[in-house]
Every structure is written in structure tokens, then in C-alpha cells.
Design an enzyme around this catalytic site. Structure first.
Site, PDB file in Angstrom:
ATOM      1  N   PRO A   1      -5.597   0.652  17.961  1.00  0.00           N
ATOM      2  CA  PRO A   1      -5.204   0.157  16.637  1.00  0.00           C
ATOM      3  C   PRO A   1      -5.303   1.179  15.519  1.00  0.00           C
ATOM      4  O   PRO A   1      -4.907   0.880  14.391  1.00  0.00           O
ATOM      5  CB  PRO A   1      -6.193  -0.993  16.406  1.00  0.00           C
ATOM      6  CG  PRO A   1      -7.396  -0.621  17.210  1.00  0.00           C
ATOM      7  CD  PRO A   1      -6.869   0.076  18.427  1.00  0.00           C
TER       8      PRO A   1
ATOM      9  N   TYR B   1       3.094   6.888  10.067  1.00  0.00           N
ATOM     10  CA  TYR B   1       2.314   5.710   9.675  1.00  0.00           C
ATOM     11  C   TYR B   1       3.218   4.631   9.068  1.00  0.00           C
ATOM     12  O   TYR B   1       3.083   3.446   9.376  1.00  0.00           O
ATOM     13  CB  TYR B   1       1.228   6.104   8.679  1.00  0.00           C
ATOM     14  CG  TYR B   1       0.116   5.077   8.541  1.00  0.00           C
ATOM     15  CD1 TYR B   1      -1.110   5.256   9.191  1.00  0.00           C
ATOM     16  CD2 TYR B   1       0.276   3.925   7.767  1.00  0.00           C
ATOM     17  CE1 TYR B   1      -2.124   4.316   9.080  1.00  0.00           C
ATOM     18  CE2 TYR B   1      -0.728   2.993   7.654  1.00  0.00           C
ATOM     19  CZ  TYR B   1      -1.929   3.191   8.296  1.00  0.00           C
ATOM     20  OH  TYR B   1      -2.941   2.253   8.189  1.00  0.00           O
TER      21      TYR B   1
ATOM     22  N   TYR C   1      -9.977   5.541   6.093  1.00  0.00           N
ATOM     23  CA  TYR C   1     -10.277   5.999   7.454  1.00  0.00           C
ATOM     24  C   TYR C   1     -11.359   7.069   7.354  1.00  0.00           C
ATOM     25  O   TYR C   1     -11.157   8.096   6.694  1.00  0.00           O
ATOM     26  CB  TYR C   1      -9.038   6.601   8.110  1.00  0.00           C
ATOM     27  CG  TYR C   1      -7.982   5.604   8.529  1.00  0.00           C
ATOM     28  CD1 TYR C   1      -7.838   5.229   9.854  1.00  0.00           C
ATOM     29  CD2 TYR C   1      -7.115   5.039   7.591  1.00  0.00           C
ATOM     30  CE1 TYR C   1      -6.859   4.330  10.248  1.00  0.00           C
ATOM     31  CE2 TYR C   1      -6.134   4.134   7.970  1.00  0.00           C
ATOM     32  CZ  TYR C   1      -6.013   3.785   9.305  1.00  0.00           C
ATOM     33  OH  TYR C   1      -5.051   2.879   9.697  1.00  0.00           O
TER      34      TYR C   1
ATOM     35  N   HIS D   1       0.849  -1.187   0.000  1.00  0.00           N
ATOM     36  CA  HIS D   1       0.000   0.000   0.000  1.00  0.00           C
ATOM     37  C   HIS D   1       0.887   1.241   0.000  1.00  0.00           C
ATOM     38  O   HIS D   1       1.786   1.364   0.825  1.00  0.00           O
ATOM     39  CB  HIS D   1      -0.914   0.022   1.227  1.00  0.00           C
ATOM     40  CG  HIS D   1      -2.150  -0.793   1.052  1.00  0.00           C
ATOM     41  ND1 HIS D   1      -3.253  -0.646   1.858  1.00  0.00           N
ATOM     42  CD2 HIS D   1      -2.475  -1.754   0.160  1.00  0.00           C
ATOM     43  CE1 HIS D   1      -4.196  -1.488   1.476  1.00  0.00           C
ATOM     44  NE2 HIS D   1      -3.735  -2.175   0.450  1.00  0.00           N
TER      45      HIS D   1
ATOM     46  N   LYS E   1       0.101   0.501  14.849  1.00  0.00           N
ATOM     47  CA  LYS E   1       1.433   0.471  15.459  1.00  0.00           C
ATOM     48  C   LYS E   1       1.705  -0.769  16.308  1.00  0.00           C
ATOM     49  O   LYS E   1       2.872  -1.056  16.612  1.00  0.00           O
ATOM     50  CB  LYS E   1       1.620   1.702  16.355  1.00  0.00           C
ATOM     51  CG  LYS E   1       1.659   3.032  15.633  1.00  0.00           C
ATOM     52  CD  LYS E   1       2.857   3.183  14.752  1.00  0.00           C
ATOM     53  CE  LYS E   1       2.451   3.259  13.316  1.00  0.00           C
ATOM     54  NZ  LYS E   1       3.559   3.259  12.374  1.00  0.00           N
TER      55      LYS E   1
END
Length: 397
Positions: free
Chosen positions: A298, A390, A204, A75, A302
Site C-alpha cells: 500500500p 503517485y 511518509y 491533496h 496504487k
């Protein structure tokens, strides 16, 4: 017969314990892994699915990269949805070429177990560790029950990779242990569905109805999450209700007909949200790694990656001690890891509080969240900060 002595005793056969065992094996350091559950349970335990670049690199170096490279899904970004709009955060252009890989924890564990059983040290399932004694001595002892018999394992170091409720943490006296915690006023309802994702990357979503996340496990399996109140019973959410709510939270003004691909939900669970850190991560000959030392919500992906970073640092330290006798890296282990842990805790807190609707928050609080998301969408600096965290910061030891 299980051995009575080893160099490193690892308690817990999750990703942290198994990766540490493999890294130690490759460095010529013998170890024994003790796991309370059976192999079938460990291999189907659903957890994380997003691997940072450094985690992927470590798995490859450990010899566990063949299936990951074949079946993992790279990704290059994530999509943020808020206010009826969509914005993509491009990782490689913002984070120096780094990306993430979608590859489920269950598969990571299967790969590492296969390697350990093929040519690694002993891996004992169905083994209940009762206590760890002698943390302040040169030879601590792990007392456990295996195949109905009480046994003991003498070692040079004990590593607790046995999770938040694990036994090893109790070997660190309360007088020297500090804990820091935040419990969030909401949970995640997680759904595993036999439905092909209609999106290329994770989505998200911030909405007035609450947070939602669309992820994937494979080209035919979706992993989906909804913000729900604490104490929610998954039985209250039949399949159709889950799909309807997901569609409502992912709605876009520009694409009013946008919907997820539906399919049977094969698993449902409710995950409470908390941030937790135990300090120090070492006392004497006892060391903690992964969830035994820290928990993150979550939202920032991480958890598994922090555990991997811990054991990468620890493996380097143990290998140096084993080959040279130097304890310099071992002495610095806790401080080294905690710097990264607190950075990840902050990022996970930021992602969680920015995207979720607190039941008690005001309209003012909601506008602040939207302002922050707008900044990420319009400022390269804000977007780069998100992308760098991220995809994962460098692992230094």
C-alpha cells in the site's frame, strides 16, 4: 428470482466489480454482480483511501461523483520526512496539474452500491460462488449458492473481481497461469483514530525506528500506520504506545515539539506486505481485474487505482464488443493492463523499499535509502518521477 442468463457476470462487489457494473450499465451492457459477503460487511470493509485523478474522473463519469466532490479532500502533494528533516513534493507543478483525492474506499463502495440498487442490474449479496466452468466456450457458467439454493448463471463473459483468494482465478488452468510474487519482511499496523489531523497532506516518514504514515479519512478522523514485524498482534499495541511511536518516527530536528493530535483508536489491524501478479489476466471468456490479478504493497497508494484502471479498460472493450462485435480490445485487455500493472508494481516496490527498514539491512543499505530520498528532495527530475507515478499515469486502452 435471480436471473439465469446475462451478458457479463461480475464476481465480487468491491470497488472494481461495482465500478465495472456501473460503467457497463451506462454503456447498455447488462450484467449481474455476485458478492459472497453481506452488504453491511462490504460497506465497512476498510481499505484504500487515496484516489488518483483518473479514478476520480471515472467515478464522476459513472455518476458517483456528487458526494465525492462534496466530502473528498483534494491533496496537491505529500510530505517526506527523513533524517530529522521534511520535504514536500508538489504534485500539480511536477505532474502536469494532476492531484489526488482522499476519499475512503468504504465511501466509494457505498456510493456505487446505491447507484446499482437504484437502477442497475441485479446485485446479489450473501452469494457464494462455487465454480466457473466453460471458460473456453461461448457461454461460460457461474455456479453459486444464494438463499440456500444452488443456482447457475450463463453468460457471455465472467469477470473475477473477487480478490486474491477468489474463485474465478481458478477457472484459468494452472498450465497457462504464471505468478510472480515478493513477500516483504514487515507489515503495517493500521490505526483508525477519532483525532483531527494536524497536517494538510499525507506524511511518509523514514526513520531508524521504522516507517510511519500519517493519513486521514476526514477532518475529524485520522488513518495512521506503523511498520511492525510480521506476525504482530494488534493487542500488543495499546493506544498510548501507538501514539508515542508515531510521534517518535515523525520527529523533526527543526520542530522538536511537533506531535500528532491524539484521540481514541477505534480500529486496529495488521496488514502483511506483498507484491503479486498473475498473468495472463484473460483466458477465453474469463477475465480478472483488481486484486484477483495483482496485489501491491500500500505504500504507493496504487491498489484501488489499479483496479479502477483495469475495469475502465475492460468496460471500454466490452462496450465495443457489445455494439460492434469486435473483440480487438478484449483480445488486448491483458497486455494493455499488465503494462500499467508492472509500472505500478515497480513504483510501489520503490516506495516500500526506500522508506522501510528491513530487519536485515546494513548501515550501508540505510545510507542508500537516505541518498535516494535526498535525490527526490533536491532533483526536480526525481521529484517529477515520483509525482507522476503517485498521481497516476494515463489510462490507455
Amino acid at each position: 428470482m435471480p436471473p439465469e442468463q446475462t451478458t457479463v457476470a461480475i464476481v465480487g462487489a468491491g470497488p472494481a466489480g461495482l465500478l465495472l457494473a456501473r460503467l457497463l450499465h451506462n454503456a447498455g451492457v447488462d450484467c449481474v454482480v455476485l458478492e459472497s459477503r453481506d452488504r453491511a460487511y462490504v460497506e465497512r470493509r476498510q481499505r484504500a483511501g487515496i484516489l488518483e485523478q483518473a479514478t476520480v474522473d471515472a467515478l464522476r463519469a459513472a455518476g458517483a461523483g456528487e458526494r465525492l466532490d462534496r466530502e473528498g479532500i483534494p491533496h496537491d502533494g505529500i510530505e517526506l520526512r527523513f533524517g530529522g528533516r521534511s520535504h514536500r513534493v508538489d504534485f500539480p507543478s511536477l505532474a502536469g496539474g494532476r492531484r489526488v483525492m482522499v476519499y475512503a474506499q468504504t465511501e466509494v463502495v457505498k456510493d456505487l452500491i446505491a447507484l446499482q440498487l437504484a437502477d442497475g442490474g441485479p446485485l446479489l449479496f450473501d452469494t457464494e460462488v462455487r465454480e466457473v466452468t466453460g471458460a473456453d466456450t461461448e457461454r461460460p457458467v457461474v455456479r453459486y449458492v444464494h438463499e440456500g439454493r444452488e443456482r447457475s448463471l450463463s453468460c457471455s463473459y465472467v469477470v473475477g473481481c473477487d480478490g486474491f483468494h477468489g474463485v474465478v482465478k481458478q477457472a484459468i488452468p494452472e498450465a497457462v497461469r504464471s505468478t510472480y510474487e515478493r513477500v516483504y519482511p514487515y507489515s503495517w499496523l493500521g490505526a483508525l483514530a477519532e483525532a483531527p489531523p494536524v497536517y494538510d497532506e499525507l506524511i511518509y516518514a523514514h526513520s531508524s525506528r521504522g516507517f510511519a504514515l500519517a493519513s486521514m479519512r476526514s477532518p475529524t478522523v485520522s488513518r495512521l500506520y506503523l511498520q511492525v514485524p510480521n506476525g504482530t498482534d494488534p493487542a500488543e499495541w495499546p493506544d498510548e504506545r501507538i501514539w508515542d511511536e508515531l510521534d517518535a518516527r515523525f520527529a523533526l530536528d527543526a520542530e522538536p515539539g511537533w506531535k500528532l493530535e491524539r484521540g481514541p483508536v477505534t480500529a486496529k489491524s495488521v496488514l502483511p506486505m506483498r507484491s503479486h501478479v498473475t498473468e495472463p489476466m484473460r483466458h477465453g471468456r474469463v477475465l480478472l481485474a483488481g486484486d484477483a490479478a495483482h496485489i501491491v504493497p500500500p505504500t504507493g497508494a496504487k491498489g484501488l487505482n489499479l483496479a479502477a484502471a483495469d475495469v475502465i479498460v475492460l468496460a471500454r472493450a466490452l462496450a465495443e464488443w457489445h455494439s460492434t462485435g469486435s473483440t480487438e480490445r478484449l483480445d488486448a485487455y491483458s497486455d494493455t493492463c499488465l503494462r500499467r500493472v508492472w509500472r505500478a508494481e515497480h513504483f510501489s516496490y520503490f516506495m516500500t523499499t526506500t522508506l522501510h527498514a528491513d530487519p536485515a539491512q546494513s548501515a550501508f543499505d540505510t545510507r542508500l535509502q537516505l541518498a535516494q530520498l535526498e535525490r527526490v528532495a533536491t532533483s526536480p527530475h526525481a521529484a517529477a518521477e515520483l509525482a507522476e507515478n503517485y498521481t497516476g499515469l494515463p489510462i490507455r486502452s
